[in-house]
Design an enzyme around this catalytic site. Structure first.
Site, mmCIF file in Angstrom:
data_model
loop_
_atom_site.group_PDB
_atom_site.id
_atom_site.type_symbol
_atom_site.label_atom_id
_atom_site.label_comp_id
_atom_site.label_asym_id
_atom_site.label_seq_id
_atom_site.Cartn_x
_atom_site.Cartn_y
_atom_site.Cartn_z
ATOM 1 N N ASP A 1 5.447 12.196 -0.062
ATOM 2 C CA ASP A 1 6.869 11.846 -0.010
ATOM 3 C C ASP A 1 7.580 12.765 0.985
ATOM 4 O OD1 ASP A 1 9.119 10.417 -0.764
ATOM 5 O OD2 ASP A 1 9.523 11.617 -2.541
ATOM 6 N N HIS B 1 10.187 4.940 3.992
ATOM 7 C CA HIS B 1 10.609 4.545 2.643
ATOM 8 C C HIS B 1 10.823 3.034 2.518
ATOM 9 C CE1 HIS B 1 10.945 8.789 1.563
ATOM 10 N NE2 HIS B 1 10.989 8.362 0.302
ATOM 11 N N HIS C 1 7.448 1.668 2.030
ATOM 12 C CA HIS C 1 7.101 1.900 0.611
ATOM 13 C C HIS C 1 7.687 0.796 -0.253
ATOM 14 C CE1 HIS C 1 8.649 3.036 -3.354
ATOM 15 N NE2 HIS C 1 7.510 3.657 -3.525
ATOM 16 N N HIS D 1 4.597 6.915 -5.876
ATOM 17 C CA HIS D 1 5.631 6.773 -4.836
ATOM 18 C C HIS D 1 5.218 7.484 -3.537
ATOM 19 C CE1 HIS D 1 9.713 6.756 -3.101
ATOM 20 N NE2 HIS D 1 9.514 8.027 -2.821
#
Length: 366
Positions: A172, A255, A258, A272
């Site tokens: 992340d 992101h 993602h 995540h």
């Protein structure tokens, strides 16, 4: 002209055994706390938290989290706070608990303290809750008017969590600098509602440098059950540096990609940060970065055990339809892919995902 804006939590505390002092910290924010925790989390740290409140002028009511940061759960806890007359919320656990606690505090207009028991995402420091449907599909970002009043990281507790979680946090955090850099190039708005400050950029770069320097050392130490200096540094990079960096630096390709992968049922078992790591590689492919930079990032992911191929992400059978569905979701109008400093289309994202997967296989020697 947009202003340059930086936002951050009111207080950040990181150290071994800090959870035992939670009651003393909480006392500064109110008289009665609703503590949101999982049943297993309560089994691990519940008694020491309860004890930390015993000698203070602040009481605590525990409630078990239902497992999803969704409207139903937020409404249930908002009602509970009202019934119990709590004047602050404490979230103890992983990202979804923390996001739920932040949302509940926002609706009840109370302070919120967050105590991550893992360092798996950069969510703790942010003024943001990611809301899902009851069944776990991404619904929306709830932007909050303020960051948590306090973030408390007990490194002793975090170092005991599975190493894969902290590694996921590095995945992340890996996106932080690259997304902030893209935002700066475009002069787009960050999650803080303005342009990137020098401070946010410096923290995002420090986050990246810390991962490169300490990441593999920290992973090996964690697997040996050792909380070393490199583990402490990585916990700070994953949480504080990446937290301020992503929020005041902004989100872009990684992101959004993602979020695209959340449409594939088979990727739901991945964390995540694991999906964000692959999203970062995909963003770098979209940007056509120099070969050395791409190789450095892919090699780093391989060494940490972060996914560099679609197979590692859980995609059993790669079809153009599946990847196009991910690309289309990633390009959603309200997502952050449009913060890239050039035009992005579902077609270009689909190509970048397939190429990222191919590079991953190449560097793995498959």
């Amino acid at each position: 002209m947009m202003a340059n804006i930086l936002i951050s939590p009111g207080k950040y505390v990181q150290g071994a055994g800090e959870l035992k002092k939670l009651g003393n910290y909480a006392e500064g924010y109110g008289k009665k706390a609703l503590a949101l925790i999982t049943k297993s989390g309560y089994g691990r740290v519940g008694s020491q938290i309860q004890e930390s409140f015993d000698k203070t002028g602040c009481s605590v009511v525990f409630d078990y989290f239902n497992g999803e940061c969704c409207r139903t759960e937020i409404d249930r806890l908002t009602a509970k706070m009202e019934a119990e007359q709590c004047d602050m919320v404490i979230g103890i656990g992983g990202g979804k608990i923390l996001d739920t606690a932040k949302a509940v505090a926002y609706y009840r207009k109370t302070p919120v303290l967050v105590c991550p028991t893992i360092a798996s995402t950069d969510a703790p420091c942010s003024a943001l809750s990611v809301i899902y449907t009851d069944s776990g599909v991404f619904e929306e970002y709830l932007f909050l008017p303020a960051n948590p009043n306090m973030v408390l990281m007990d490194t002793e507790v975090i170092a005991k969590s599975p190493a894969r979680l902290t590694v996921s946090g590095m995945g992340d955090a890996l996106a932080t600098y690259f997304e902030a850099r893209a935002i700066q190039r475009k002069a787009a708005a960050t999650c803080a509602g303005g342009q990137v400050t020098l401070a946010a950029m410096a923290l995002a770069k420090l986050c990246f440098d810390t991962l490169m320097e300490e990441g593999v050392k920290a992973k090996i130490a964690l697997e040996a059950g050792a909380c070393t200096k490199s583990v402490e540094k990585v916990i700070e990079a994953n949480t504080l540096l990446s937290g301020i960096g992503f929020e005041s630096g902004g989100l872009a390709g990684a992101h959004a990609i993602h979020n695209g992968f959340t449409v594939l049922e088979e990727c739901h078992s991945m964390y995540h940060g694991e999906k964000v790591a692959f999203g970062t590689i995909t963003q770098l492919v979209l940007e056509d970065v120099p070969a050395e930079e791409l190789q450095e990032i892919i090699d780093f992911c391989i060494e940490l055990g972060l996914p560099v191929t679609l197979k590692q992400l859980g995609v059993k059978e790669v079809t153009n339809d599946k990847i196009m569905a991910v690309a289309k979701a990633a390009c959603a109008e309200n997502d952050t892919l449009h913060n890239m400093p050039f035009e992005v289309t579902p077609e270009s994202v689909c190509a970048a995902i397939l190429a990222a997967d191919a590079y991953g296989r190449y560097f793995l020697g498959e």
